[in-house]
Design a protein around this motif. Structure first.
Motif, short mmCIF file in Angstrom:
data_model
loop_
_atom_site.label_atom_id
_atom_site.label_comp_id
_atom_site.label_asym_id
_atom_site.label_seq_id
_atom_site.Cartn_x
_atom_site.Cartn_y
_atom_site.Cartn_z
N ASP A 9 -28.43 4.28 40.70
CA ASP A 9 -26.84 4.31 40.05
C ASP A 9 -25.93 3.30 41.06
OD1 ASP A 9 -27.50 5.38 37.39
OD2 ASP A 9 -26.87 6.81 37.96
N HIS A 10 -25.43 2.63 40.29
CA HIS A 10 -24.28 2.13 41.69
C HIS A 10 -22.49 2.64 41.23
CE1 HIS A 10 -26.13 -2.35 40.24
NE2 HIS A 10 -26.19 -1.50 38.91
N LEU A 11 -22.43 2.95 42.07
CA LEU A 11 -21.49 3.24 42.47
C LEU A 11 -20.08 2.77 42.68
CD1 LEU A 11 -23.03 6.53 45.30
CD2 LEU A 11 -22.76 6.43 42.72
N HIS A 12 -19.31 3.38 42.86
CA HIS A 12 -17.60 2.26 42.68
C HIS A 12 -16.91 3.56 44.04
CE1 HIS A 12 -17.70 -2.02 40.94
NE2 HIS A 12 -19.06 -1.26 40.64
N ILE A 13 -15.92 3.17 44.73
CA ILE A 13 -14.53 4.45 45.12
C ILE A 13 -13.34 3.04 45.32
CG2 ILE A 13 -14.50 5.22 47.28
CD1 ILE A 13 -18.00 5.61 47.96
N THR A 14 -12.65 4.12 44.66
CA THR A 14 -11.47 3.77 44.78
C THR A 14 -10.57 4.45 45.42
OG1 THR A 14 -11.78 2.30 42.85
CG2 THR A 14 -9.68 2.78 43.70
N ILE A 15 -9.97 3.79 46.87
CA ILE A 15 -9.51 5.02 48.07
C ILE A 15 -7.20 4.44 47.29
CG2 ILE A 15 -7.94 6.07 49.84
CD1 ILE A 15 -11.27 4.41 50.91
N HIS A 16 -7.18 5.35 46.47
CA HIS A 16 -5.75 4.71 46.32
C HIS A 16 -4.66 5.90 48.06
CE1 HIS A 16 -6.55 4.68 42.21
NE2 HIS A 16 -7.23 5.40 41.83
N VAL A 17 -3.97 5.01 48.52
CA VAL A 17 -2.94 5.15 48.91
C VAL A 17 -1.80 5.27 48.91
CG1 VAL A 17 -2.45 4.44 51.99
CG2 VAL A 17 -4.96 4.27 50.39
N HIS A 28 -19.62 -0.34 46.58
CA HIS A 28 -17.91 -1.40 45.80
C HIS A 28 -16.75 -0.54 46.60
CE1 HIS A 28 -14.48 -3.27 43.55
NE2 HIS A 28 -14.91 -3.81 44.17
N VAL A 29 -16.57 -0.42 47.26
CA VAL A 29 -15.85 0.64 47.48
C VAL A 29 -13.67 -0.60 47.81
CG1 VAL A 29 -14.20 1.27 49.89
CG2 VAL A 29 -16.41 1.63 49.69
N ARG A 30 -12.60 0.00 47.31
CA ARG A 30 -11.72 -0.45 46.63
C ARG A 30 -10.28 0.32 47.75
NH1 ARG A 30 -9.80 -2.46 40.85
NH2 ARG A 30 -9.66 -0.61 41.29
N VAL A 31 -9.05 -0.86 48.24
CA VAL A 31 -7.68 0.50 49.03
C VAL A 31 -6.86 -0.03 47.39
CG1 VAL A 31 -6.60 1.04 50.56
CG2 VAL A 31 -8.93 0.83 50.76
N GLN A 32 -6.52 0.58 46.68
CA GLN A 32 -5.24 0.43 46.12
C GLN A 32 -3.85 1.31 46.81
OE1 GLN A 32 -7.44 0.34 42.05
NE2 GLN A 32 -5.42 1.05 42.23
N ALA A 33 -2.90 0.68 45.94
CA ALA A 33 -1.82 1.29 46.64
C ALA A 33 -1.62 2.61 46.09
CB ALA A 33 -0.35 -0.22 46.94
N ALA A 34 -0.43 3.16 46.15
CA ALA A 34 -0.28 4.41 45.06
C ALA A 34 0.56 4.03 44.39
CB ALA A 34 -0.88 5.56 45.31
N GLY A 35 1.01 4.43 42.37
CA GLY A 35 1.87 4.13 42.02
C GLY A 35 1.60 3.95 41.00
#
Length: 181
Positions: free
Chosen positions: A54-62, A174-181
Motif C-alpha cells: 500500500d502507498h504510505l503518506h506521512i504529513t508532519i505538522h510543525v 511520501h513524507v511532507r512537512v507543513q506549518a501547523a495552523g
C-alpha cells in the motif's frame, strides 16, 4: 481483469519542532539521526496495519516556523534513511535465524537418526514393558529434536519477512512537512 490500484494511507503527526522526532542522544548529523523510539514505534505500528504494498503518506505538522520545502526534503531523507537502516538490521536478523534453523536441522536430523536407530535396536533385542517404554521414549525424543528447526522454517521467519516488507514500504513513503495552523 483490471488490477485495482493500491490504497493510499495517511498518517498525520503533530509536533512543536522537528527535533522532537529524533533521538536527542544521537550525536550524528541531522539526516542520519535515529528517530525517537516513540516516534519510530508509532510510525511502525501504523504502517504494520496495512498491506506491505500500500502507498504510505506521512504529513508532519510543525508548530515552530519552518521552510516547508527544505524541511520536507530533510524529513523525507531522514525517514527513508532510518527505515533503510532498519530494513538492513531485520534482514541480518532473518539471515541469522535461517542459519540457526539450518544448523538446528542438521543437529536434529542427526540426533533423530541416532534415536530411531537406537529404538529399533532396542526393540529387536527383547520384549517387555520397560523395553517398550525406552523404545517409544527414544522415538519421541528423536522427533522432538526436530521441533526447533521446524518452528523456525514453518513459523518464525514470517514476522521478520513482513517487517522487512513494511520497512521497505516506509523507505518509499511520501513524507511532507507543513506549518501547523
Amino acid at each position: 481483469m483490471k488490477k485495482s490500484p493500491q490504497p493510499t494511507h495517511h498518517l498525520e503527526l503533530r509536533v512543536h519542532a522537528l527535533e522532537q522526532l529524533f533521538n536527542s542522544l544521537d550525536p550524528t548529523p541531522f539526516l542520519n539521526k535515529d528517530l525517537d523510539r516513540e516516534a519510530e514505534a508509532f510510525i511502525e505500528s501504523w504502517a504494520l496495519a496495512f498491506a506491505p504494498n500500500d502507498h504510505l503518506h506521512i504529513t508532519i505538522h510543525v508548530e515552530q516556523p519552518v521552510d516547508a520545502g527544505d524541511a520536507s526534503r530533510l524529513m523525507t531523507e531522514a525517514v527513508h534513511n532510518y527505515f533503510t537502516y532498519k530494513t538492513g538490521r531485520v534482514k541480518g536478523e532473518l539471515k541469522r535465524l535461517l542459519k540457526e534453523g539450518r544448523f538446528s536441522l542438521l543437529v536434529g536430523l542427526a540426533f533423530a537418526t541416532l534415536c530411531l536407530f537406537g529404538a529399533e535396536a532396542i526393540g529387536q533385542a527383547e520384549a517387555g514393558t520397560a523395553i517398550s517404554i525406552v523404545r517409544e521414549g527414544l522415538t519421541i525424543i528423536g522427533w522432538v529434536a526436530l521441533w526447533r528447526p521446524m518452528q523456525i522454517f514453518l513459523y518464525d521467519w514470517w514476522p521478520l519477512a513482513r517487517r522487512i516488507r513494511i520497512y521497505k514500504n516506509l523507505v518509499h513513503a511520501h513524507v511532507r512537512v507543513q506549518a501547523a495552523g
